[in-house]
Enzyme design. Structure first.
Site, PDB file in Angstrom:
ATOM      1  CG  ASP A 136      -0.176   0.074   2.537  1.00  9.31           C
ATOM      2  OD1 ASP A 136       0.980  -0.389   2.583  1.00  9.31           O
ATOM      3  OD2 ASP A 136      -0.740   0.592   3.509  1.00  9.31           O
ATOM      4  CD  GLU A 137       4.542   3.954   2.951  1.00  7.61           C
ATOM      5  OE1 GLU A 137       4.883   5.076   3.363  1.00  7.61           O
ATOM      6  OE2 GLU A 137       4.469   2.946   3.691  1.00  7.61           O
TER       7      GLU A 137
END
Length: 346
Positions: free
Chosen positions: A94-95
């Site tokens: 997610d990053e």
């Protein structure tokens, strides 16, 4: 992404929207993998034990993680990134860091790119993302945590030095809780405080990280966005419903973890030389044992043998075992090994 795992669950199950959700084990021995913003209002955080999380938020809804779903959404987001730049360095599902200095669409504003990416993510996934825009990785990472959820924060080149000055040490990316506590004892609470110490002093007290601390206190970070970055380790661990005490049940608890790690390595053609065992006892004491081979481990039988030999070093167990973990580091891609002489284990 904002509360990624929990947000995916709320998206896919409308009955969870607006409710405190924790992704992870619901048992007393479980751990929260992610918490929705509704749950965070009660103090529920990732890596918190499920028992404590339930105490903080009695109406907390526990949901089993669906990692295949999270990976699929992550791939959708990665495809959006790739429309703008090939320089993408993922940190997790997610990053990621993106270098948009010379982007594929010729857009002169990094802020405009961030706005477009956020909107495309919303349209494609029905999820929100927060972006940090700046001239280096350290400041972009810090900025991404401001104004969450659905945030956008920009730190321009002429603002970096002053921005760091008032930033609390606890919010510095790369300074963990233990290091922050050590700095507090030295009277270092903000970037301005950290800036009072020269590089040699920081290296003396914090080792090689001292140079990094010296630079980020001045808003300096020369690290490039590296799209070829590989993970430093691959691991699997499990917290057991009841404490393990007998040798047979401890060995049985380790076997599926070995299979998890080996399955990932073979699927991704990644192998390593350092095998590490993690043991957490019922009093929360943690010990580790590790061994490094001369060449990457390509054989599951050798992998298993070393893992169980490491386990033998802590058996018989002096107390109940709450958690077991196995990890592989010193990684290399199988293709990198082509043409190299391998050393056999005897």
């Amino acid at each position: 992404m904002d509360a990624f795992y929990a947000s995916v669950e709320q998206r896919d199950n409308p009955s969870l929207k607006g409710k405190p959700v924790a992704v992870g084990g619901s048992s007393e021995r479980g751990v929260v993998a992610a918490a929705s913003y509704e749950a965070r209002k009660y103090g529920v955080r990732s890596a918190m034990s499920s028992k404590i999380a339930a105490q903080k938020c009695p109406k907390l809804i526990f949901v089993k993680p669906r990692f295949e779903s999270y990976k699929a959404v992550s791939q959708q987001i990665r495809e959006i990134f790739a429309e703008y730049t090939p320089l993408i360095e993922p940190l997790s599902l997610d990053e990621a860091y993106l270098d948009v200095t010379n982007n594929l669409l010729g857009i002169n504003s990094a802020t405009q790119i961030a706005i477009e990416i956020k909107e495309k993510i919303r349209q494609k996934t029905q999820l929100t993302a927060s972006a940090g825009v700046s001239y280096n990785k350290f400041l972009a990472k810090i900025a991404s945590d401001f104004n969450k959820p659905d945030g956008l924060y920009v730190i321009k080149p002429n603002q970096g030095f002053t921005f760091v000055e008032t930033l609390e040490i606890d919010r510095f990316h790369g300074i963990g809780r233990v290091t922050a506590q050590k700095m507090h004892k030295m009277g270092i609470f903000t970037g301005k405080d950290l800036r009072q110490f020269d590089e040699s002093f920081l290296v003396k007290h914090f080792g090689k990280m001292g140079k990094y601390y010296y630079q980020i206190a001045r808003g300096i970070d020369h690290r490039a966005v590296n799209p070829e970055r590989i993970r430093k380790s691959v691991g699997s661990e499990n917290t057991f419903m009841t404490d393990l005490t007998a040798r047979a049940e401890i060995q049985l608890g380790l076997e599926p973890l070995i299979q998890d790690v080996w399955r990932y390595c073979t699927k991704n053609e990644i192998y390593g030389r350092t095998l590490s065992l993690k043991v957490k006892y019922n009093d929360f004491q943690i010990i580790t044992r590790s061994r490094t081979t001369l060449s990457p481990i390509f054989d599951i039988n050798l992998f298993e043998r070393i893992a169980f030999e490491l386990l033998d070093q802590v058996l018989p167990s002096p107390k109940g075992i709450r958690l077991l973990g196995i990890s592989l580091s010193n990684l290399s891609n199988e293709h990198e090994m082509e043409g190299k002489q391998l050393t056999l284990e005897f």
